[in-house]
Design a protein around this motif. Structure first.
Motif, mmCIF file in Angstrom:
data_model
loop_
_atom_site.group_PDB
_atom_site.id
_atom_site.type_symbol
_atom_site.label_atom_id
_atom_site.label_comp_id
_atom_site.label_asym_id
_atom_site.label_seq_id
_atom_site.Cartn_x
_atom_site.Cartn_y
_atom_site.Cartn_z
ATOM 1 N N ILE A 17 0.844 -1.204 0.000
ATOM 2 C CA ILE A 17 0.000 0.000 0.000
ATOM 3 C C ILE A 17 0.876 1.249 0.000
ATOM 4 C CG2 ILE A 17 -1.665 1.327 1.363
ATOM 5 C CD1 ILE A 17 -2.777 -1.359 2.355
ATOM 6 N N ASN A 18 1.958 1.222 0.775
ATOM 7 C CA ASN A 18 2.809 2.401 0.913
ATOM 8 C C ASN A 18 3.861 2.531 -0.186
ATOM 9 O OD1 ASN A 18 1.582 3.338 3.268
ATOM 10 N ND2 ASN A 18 2.889 2.098 4.582
ATOM 11 N N ALA A 19 4.473 1.405 -0.570
ATOM 12 C CA ALA A 19 5.626 1.461 -1.477
ATOM 13 C C ALA A 19 5.394 0.757 -2.804
ATOM 14 C CB ALA A 19 6.856 0.857 -0.791
ATOM 15 N N LYS A 20 4.202 0.195 -3.012
ATOM 16 C CA LYS A 20 3.863 -0.476 -4.274
ATOM 17 C C LYS A 20 4.914 -1.545 -4.628
ATOM 18 C CE LYS A 20 0.309 2.237 -4.751
ATOM 19 N NZ LYS A 20 0.481 3.008 -3.519
ATOM 20 N N LEU A 21 5.567 -1.428 -5.775
ATOM 21 C CA LEU A 21 6.507 -2.446 -6.221
ATOM 22 C C LEU A 21 7.747 -2.534 -5.335
ATOM 23 C CD1 LEU A 21 6.368 -2.007 -10.101
ATOM 24 C CD2 LEU A 21 5.273 -3.761 -8.699
ATOM 25 N N GLY A 22 7.999 -1.509 -4.553
ATOM 26 C CA GLY A 22 9.114 -1.559 -3.615
ATOM 27 C C GLY A 22 8.966 -2.710 -2.628
ATOM 28 N N ALA A 23 7.724 -3.023 -2.258
ATOM 29 C CA ALA A 23 7.474 -4.135 -1.341
ATOM 30 C C ALA A 23 7.835 -5.464 -1.991
ATOM 31 C CB ALA A 23 6.007 -4.134 -0.908
ATOM 32 N N VAL A 24 7.542 -5.597 -3.275
ATOM 33 C CA VAL A 24 7.879 -6.824 -4.003
ATOM 34 C C VAL A 24 9.390 -6.972 -4.102
ATOM 35 C CG1 VAL A 24 7.633 -8.064 -6.181
ATOM 36 C CG2 VAL A 24 5.735 -6.679 -5.314
ATOM 37 N N TYR A 25 10.061 -5.844 -4.367
ATOM 38 C CA TYR A 25 11.513 -5.846 -4.532
ATOM 39 C C TYR A 25 12.216 -6.275 -3.246
ATOM 40 C CZ TYR A 25 16.031 -4.121 -6.252
ATOM 41 O OH TYR A 25 17.328 -4.024 -6.663
ATOM 42 N N ALA A 26 11.682 -5.874 -2.102
ATOM 43 C CA ALA A 26 12.335 -6.149 -0.815
ATOM 44 C C ALA A 26 11.857 -7.435 -0.158
ATOM 45 C CB ALA A 26 12.095 -4.981 0.143
#
Length: 442
Positions: free
Chosen positions: A90-99
């Motif tokens: 919700i907060n970081a979009k694809l950043g969550a997938v990356y991490a």
């Protein structure tokens, strides 16, 4: 390897984690441009994810081999990660997938450690493989420090990391080896040093030469946290394990006290100056900054009790270019609270408590196992080091040892249940036999 549930997947994972960033820099240099979002960086996520898939399939298989202690810890940890991923997306979009890969890796490593806890040859091989991967990182890092390979210098300037890690000239740049920066490199080296110093037989005749090379490389990262981490782990080892290994640890400590000052005086770069500040750490600007960050984190946790989620800080947040999702902080406890929120933080603490309890029960039962003893020293020293760096995320050998302890406890539980069941069966047969005899007599 994953499709066959091969234990060699873990060996492969350690070398992927150790070398993938270095391979990426060589590729970028040969291509002539810096790619900040290179898919090569995703290889640890892919391999670690495959290990997690194997463990999840095993958990969902009827009559799976994972015991109830292991399953409960994996479900608890997995639930916290799943919740943090939703918030992070919700907060970081694809950043969550990356991490995500850094946070799910412990699931795979704990699961594998538990599944192969009864196979001492596999555990020994994993120890050798991990130590060998750390030695490769150390040797390359020392060569890097003294020569500055062109691809490393290219990456340093292109990524804007010059200044923070020095300038691309021999002995004027901190060692970061094949990692993405000096902090992760230092922690990876530290974990290998702990394993080699506390586990006899690892790497055979290369054990102590490898340990010296790794410690030397670790000092060239200028990381004080890892010096404290490794020193505490060695010092606590006999204290937490009823005096086990007291003489080797005492001898090693005496050697450090006698030869340490002379060796540190001859260290290149700023290694000696950085280590000397440990004695007055309370006056250090970095230490004071972390104390301040604790207060900031607590205020932020009150404002955001659900946390910011996975991917809301560091490199992952850059994937979505969401500046409001960045948490500029390197404190382990703060990051854990900021990522998971209050509920998730409590769950992670519960997981850590259960891991410690399992190792304590094994020691109480006087199970003579060097892997369990190393885990206990690593655990307590790590809780101190967590004040600085968030070493709990990623493919750390700590999680293999944690799964090993859980697997050993599950084996003990099964043995106890079998013993009780056997006794009940014997008692029942005796009662039936006695009654039958009475009836015949009558």
């Amino acid at each position: 390897m994953a499709s066959r549930q091969s234990s060699w997947l873990i060996d492969y994972l350690f070398f992927v984690v150790a070398l993938n960033r270095g391979v990426r820099r060589v590729v970028d240099y040969n291509n002539g441009y810096f790619n900040p979002f290179s898919t090569i960086s995703l290889t640890p996520i892919i391999v670690g994810g495959l290990a997690v898939v194997v463990v999840l399939l095993e958990l969902n298989r009827r009559g799976h081999e994972l015991g109830h202690r292991t399953a409960n810890v994996l479900y608890l940890y997995g639930g916290a990660v799943a919740f943090a991923f939703v918030i992070g997306f919700i907060n970081a979009k694809l950043g969550a997938v990356y991490a995500l890969g850094d946070y799910i890796a412990p699931i795979g490593l704990m699961g594998y450690g538990s599944l192969w806890a009864a196979d001492s040859k596999t555990i020994d091989r994993w120890c050798h493989t991990f130590a060998a991967s750390v030695l490769v990182v150390a040797v390359y890092g020392i060569w890097q420090f003294y020569t500055i390979p062109p691809w490393d210098g290219f990456w340093l300037m292109a990524s804007g990391m010059d200044g923070y890690m020095g300038i691309p000239e021999p002995t004027k740049m901190t060692l970061f080896s094949t990692m993405n920066e000096r902090g992760p490199a230092a922690m990876y080296l530290c974990c290998g040093a702990i394993l080699l110093m506390l586990r006899p037989g690892t790497l055979g005749l290369l054990r102590w030469p490898a340990a010296v090379a790794i410690l030397f490389a670790m000092l060239l990262t200028y990381s004080r946290t890892t010096v404290i981490f490794a020193g505490l782990a060695v010092a606590l080892f006999p204290l937490l394990n009823r005096g086990s290994g007291l003489l080797p640890v005492a001898g090693l400590s005496l050697l450090v006290l006698v030869a340490g000052p002379s060796i540190m005086a001859r260290m290149p770069g700023q290694a000696s100056a950085r280590v000397e500040t440990i004695g007055a750490i309370q006056d250090d600007g970095s230490f004071k900054g972390r104390i301040m960050l604790l207060g900031v984190a607590l205020r932020g946790a009150i404002a955001e009790p659900l946390g910011r989620g996975i991917g809301a800080d560091g490199m992952a947040s850059r994937v979505q270019q969401a500046s409001n999702a960045v948490v500029a902080d390197s404190t382990g406890y703060v990051k854990t609270l900021a990522t998971y929120g209050w509920i998730g933080f409590f769950v992670i603490v519960t997981v850590l408590y259960r891991l410690w309890r399992s190792s304590s029960d094994l020691v109480t039962w006087e199970l003579d196992d060097r892997n369990v003893r190393i885990f206990r020293a690593w655990f307590i020293a790590g809780m101190v080091a967590l004040f600085s760096g968030n070493w709990l995320v990623g493919a750390s050998f700590f999680w293999v040892l944690a799964g090993y302890c859980l697997g050993k406890m599950d084996q003990e539980d099964k043995s106890e249940q079998l013993a009780v069941g056997s006794k009940q069966w014997e008692d029942g047969r005796w009662e039936i036999g006695s009654n039958q005899t009475s009836v015949d007599s009558y």
